[in-house]
Design a protein around this motif. Structure first.
Motif, PDB file in Angstrom:
ATOM      1  N   LEU A 109       0.869  -1.188   0.000  1.00 27.44           N
ATOM      2  CA  LEU A 109       0.000   0.000   0.000  1.00 27.44           C
ATOM      3  C   LEU A 109       0.899   1.229   0.000  1.00 27.44           C
ATOM      4  CD1 LEU A 109      -2.914   1.159   0.315  1.00 27.44           C
ATOM      5  CD2 LEU A 109      -2.471   1.236   2.748  1.00 27.44           C
ATOM      6  N   THR A 110       0.833   2.024  -1.065  1.00 27.18           N
ATOM      7  CA  THR A 110       1.739   3.178  -1.157  1.00 27.18           C
ATOM      8  C   THR A 110       1.021   4.508  -0.970  1.00 27.18           C
ATOM      9  OG1 THR A 110       1.458   3.235  -3.554  1.00 27.18           O
ATOM     10  CG2 THR A 110       3.331   1.978  -2.711  1.00 27.18           C
ATOM     11  N   ILE A 122      -7.115   3.926  -2.563  1.00 34.23           N
ATOM     12  CA  ILE A 122      -5.827   3.349  -2.169  1.00 34.23           C
ATOM     13  C   ILE A 122      -5.046   2.983  -3.428  1.00 34.23           C
ATOM     14  CG2 ILE A 122      -6.694   2.504   0.046  1.00 34.23           C
ATOM     15  CD1 ILE A 122      -6.590  -0.330  -1.129  1.00 34.23           C
ATOM     16  N   ARG A 123      -3.722   3.116  -3.297  1.00 37.09           N
ATOM     17  CA  ARG A 123      -2.829   2.816  -4.431  1.00 37.09           C
ATOM     18  C   ARG A 123      -1.911   1.674  -4.006  1.00 37.09           C
ATOM     19  NH1 ARG A 123      -1.218   6.370  -8.674  1.00 37.09           N
ATOM     20  NH2 ARG A 123      -2.300   8.054  -7.586  1.00 37.09           N
ATOM     21  N   GLU A 164       0.843  -0.641 -11.015  1.00 30.54           N
ATOM     22  CA  GLU A 164       0.024  -0.032  -9.964  1.00 30.54           C
ATOM     23  C   GLU A 164      -1.429  -0.448 -10.081  1.00 30.54           C
ATOM     24  OE1 GLU A 164       1.729   4.213  -8.472  1.00 30.54           O
ATOM     25  OE2 GLU A 164       0.210   4.166 -10.016  1.00 30.54           O
ATOM     26  N   ILE A 165      -2.071  -0.512  -8.934  1.00 32.73           N
ATOM     27  CA  ILE A 165      -3.513  -0.753  -8.911  1.00 32.73           C
ATOM     28  C   ILE A 165      -4.142   0.287  -7.990  1.00 32.73           C
ATOM     29  CG2 ILE A 165      -5.281  -2.331  -8.015  1.00 32.73           C
ATOM     30  CD1 ILE A 165      -3.740  -4.616  -9.184  1.00 32.73           C
ATOM     31  N   ILE A 166      -5.170   0.982  -8.505  1.00 35.73           N
ATOM     32  CA  ILE A 166      -5.887   1.972  -7.699  1.00 35.73           C
ATOM     33  C   ILE A 166      -7.294   1.444  -7.449  1.00 35.73           C
ATOM     34  CG2 ILE A 166      -6.862   4.314  -7.687  1.00 35.73           C
ATOM     35  CD1 ILE A 166      -4.452   5.170  -9.402  1.00 35.73           C
ATOM     36  N   GLY A 188       2.681   1.449   3.458  1.00 37.12           N
ATOM     37  CA  GLY A 188       3.918   0.684   3.687  1.00 37.12           C
ATOM     38  C   GLY A 188       3.659  -0.768   4.035  1.00 37.12           C
ATOM     39  N   GLU A 189       2.416  -1.123   4.308  1.00 39.20           N
ATOM     40  CA  GLU A 189       2.117  -2.526   4.634  1.00 39.20           C
ATOM     41  C   GLU A 189       2.084  -3.376   3.370  1.00 39.20           C
ATOM     42  OE1 GLU A 189      -0.899  -4.047   7.385  1.00 39.20           O
ATOM     43  OE2 GLU A 189      -0.947  -2.039   8.254  1.00 39.20           O
ATOM     44  N   LYS A 190       2.523  -4.634   3.536  1.00 37.47           N
ATOM     45  CA  LYS A 190       2.465  -5.576   2.410  1.00 37.47           C
ATOM     46  C   LYS A 190       1.146  -6.335   2.479  1.00 37.47           C
ATOM     47  CE  LYS A 190       7.422  -6.270   2.353  1.00 37.47           C
ATOM     48  NZ  LYS A 190       8.493  -7.118   2.835  1.00 37.47           N
TER      49      LYS A 190
END
Ligand code: FES
Length: 343
Positions: A109-110, A122-123, A164-166, A188-190
């Motif tokens: 999650l960026t 969320i990106r 990327e996925i939005i 920052g979480e995977k």
């Protein structure tokens, strides 16, 4: 090895015990319709010609007794029990056209932004090989470790090199997954996602005017489809997105649509508000205002995404205005929390 055969093409795929008929066919690239993937929406209803299945737990509203009596079943929850299962699907030319879905693709999650009181954007960035998807498809997001059921979310962007996925995540206070994403999932979480799935993929080469109708986070697949079609030179005829929101506060992503309107003279983004008036915007639910805006939809391609009620009302209204069945494409966002999610 068990087999699934498609009729009338007579194409066959191998079936592995434990997987659903839907997953098995998707792995082989066949684009069966699907939506909730949990026996709740009825989207994957297919007629069985030969063979035995275990239908598993499904909702009665998704498959009526009369459907069962006629030999229909829901492929997302069906497991094959006989050596051969023959189902009636597609035509004699049936051929694989989807990217085979992947399970547990690792992403991070960026970015996380509140678009409205209810919707977060969320990106996600791929840490490994990015999922391949068609504009309009959806992925599933959840967490086995944290016991968060996997739920389906439409992709709002188009495929790009960064993988990327939005997603636009609507908060559902009755559900676990959307609350977890809104309140607990941190930048920052995977996370591991499954996909891509779905057949709401449109036809960018359509030679007709295009009208897209969206409500709430239904704007996600519509945005992806429209951007892909416009950027690739599709939608040569007029293309319009008509977006329904309750109030001005429920509008989001206006910038991207202003950009598309400036860049593509055939594209228009229009908004209708259902609970307040605002200068320059339409007023009223889409099914109510359509007749005055589009008195004749007989030569239009229509893409409709939102709640099942919104989709059903829009489809009925479009048909009254002459829209042809084969030109109406829909994606209903079912409440996936009515059934147990798959962890
Ligand atoms: S019931 Fe199978 S996808 Fe919804």
């Amino acid at each position: 090895m068990k087999k699934i055969r498609l009729f009338p093409s007579l194409k066959e795929v191998s079936y592995h015990d434990g997987e659903s008929v839907l997953s098995c066919l998707e792995k082989n690239g066949y684009a069966l319709p699907s939506n909730c993937r949990a026996g709740a929406c009825g989207e994957c209803k297919i007629k069985i010609r030969e063979g035995v299945i275990d239908q598993g737990f499904i909702l009665d509203m998704a498959l009526s007794q009369s459907d069962r009596d006629q030999g229909y079943a829901l492929m997302c929850m069906a497991k094959v029990k006989s050596d051969l299962l023959e189902i009636e699907w597609a035509d004699a030319e049936a051929r694989p056209k989807l990217f085979p879905p992947v399970e547990n693709a690792l992403y991070m999650l960026t970015e996380k932004i509140s678009l409205t009181k209810k919707i977060q954007k969320i990106r996600l960035r791929a840490l490994g090989t990015p999922l391949r998807f068609w504009p309009g498809q959806y992925i599933q997001l959840g967490s086995v470790e944290k016991k968060i059921p996997y739920k389906s979310y439409s992709i709002a962007n188009i495929p790009n090199q960064d993988g990327e996925i939005i997603l636009y995540i609507s908060r559902n206070n009755e559900g676990v997954t959307s609350k977890w994403i809104h309140d607990e999932l941190n930048i920052g979480e995977k996370i591991k996602i499954h996909g891509a799935y779905g057949t709401f993929i449109g036809d960018p080469s359509a030679e007709t005017p295009v009208l897209c109708l969206a409500q709430g986070s239904g704007l996600a697949p519509i945005t992806s489809l429209a951007m892909a079609a416009l950027l690739r030179g599709g939608f040569r005829n007029p293309a319009t997105i008509l977006f329904s929101a309750k109030t001005n506060e429920d509008l989001f992503e206006k910038g991207i649509f202003s950009f598309l309107e400036s860049k593509f003279r055939n594209f228009r983004f229009r908004v209708t508000l259902t609970r307040e008036q605002n200068p320059g915007l339409l007023v009223g639910r889409i099914p109510m205002i359509l007749p005055s805006l589009y008195p004749n939809l007989s030569n239009y391609s229509l893409y409709i995404a939102g709640s099942p009620e919104f989709v059903a009302d829009c489809v009925a209204s479009c048909k009254k205005l002459g829209a042809r069945d084969q030109c109406i494409h829909t994606e209903g966002f079912y409440n996936q929390d009515r059934v147990n999610g798959t962890i």
